[in-house]
Scaffold this active site. Structure first.
Site: not given
Length: 251
Positions: A139, A143, A150
């Site tokens: 990511h 983040k 997920t």
């Protein structure tokens, strides 16, 4: 028309949901919630609490804000849909309790493609579950939690299919003299960098071959569209705990 409240309206996901919802004839935004009360240049008013006018509240915030919104939704009998990550076991227990009085849904990812990936992972585990399984996610560099929601969804899908306990199977990265890989472990590796929206791969490594199942998101719209679709599904449902898989199976 379904009335939506968006919690985390100033965040990246909240903005994406607001943008797509404005183009959807089946929904209308009646409330935008964030930490600071203000009026935007667009004329939209940002409030700090849920007043109960919406049919479904969509939450993409922090664990702290998640707890406040869930309590408000229970109070006002508003359906609650959340994509907030980094939740604790107590938070999930609170969701289960809330599900006795309102419809609730939580997912680390509302992309229907990721939901399908979870199904494929479960099927692969039933066929080649004796292979070594590793999960890799990447990511953007802003983040704040790891692994991603997920990745945890994929871990749960694999463990449910194999009959394993996710808490015991998960190995978060490896360093130093770790010894041989255990038979009942699933490695989870979190990469951070650039502006990556979300890449997830599940690797099944056997003798002489390797299978990789991968999902890559090009933008946040796929997550926002999935959340709006899930909100439509949740609207008028009976109290209970629902999943994105329920949305996928309904078509």
């Amino acid at each position: 028309m379904i009335k939506l409240s968006i919690s985390g309206a100033q965040g990246r996901m909240g903005q994406a949901v607001l943008h797509l919802a404005a183009q959807d004839a089946d929904v209308t935004i009646v409330e935008a919630i964030d930490r600071k009360k203000e009026v935007l240049d667009s004329g939209r008013e940002i409030v700090t609490t849920h007043d109960g006018d919406a049919d479904v509240l969509i939450d993409f915030t922090t664990p702290e804000a998640f707890r406040l919104r869930l309590a408000e939704c229970v109070k006002h009998k508003t359906a609650f849909l959340s994509g907030t990550t980094g939740l604790s076991s107590k938070d999930f227990a609170a969701l289960d309790k809330a599900a006795k009085t309102i419809p609730v849904m939580h997912a680390g990812n509302y992309s229907l493609g990721v939901t399908l990936l979870c199904e494929l992972v479960a099927h692969a585990c039933r066929v080649v579950g004796h292979y070594d399984i590793e999960i890799v996610e990447m990511h953007h560099n802003r983040k704040v939690d790891a692994p991603s929601g997920t990745a945890n969804m994929l871990l749960k899908s694999a463990c449910d299919a194999l009959g394993w306990d996710p808490a015991k199977a998960a190995v978060h990265g490896r360093q130093g003299h770790t010894g041989p890989r255990g038979q009942k472990e699933i490695g989870i590796h979190a990469l951070r960098g650039g502006d990556v929206f979300g890449d997830h791969s599940v690797i099944f490594a056997g003798q002489g071959e390797r299978i990789e199942l991968t999902h890559k998101a090009a933008n946040r719209d796929t997550f926002a569209a999935g959340a709006i679709k899930a909100a439509k599904f949740l609207f008028s449902r009976k109290p209970g705990r629902y999943t994105v898989r329920d949305v996928l199976l309904e078509g």
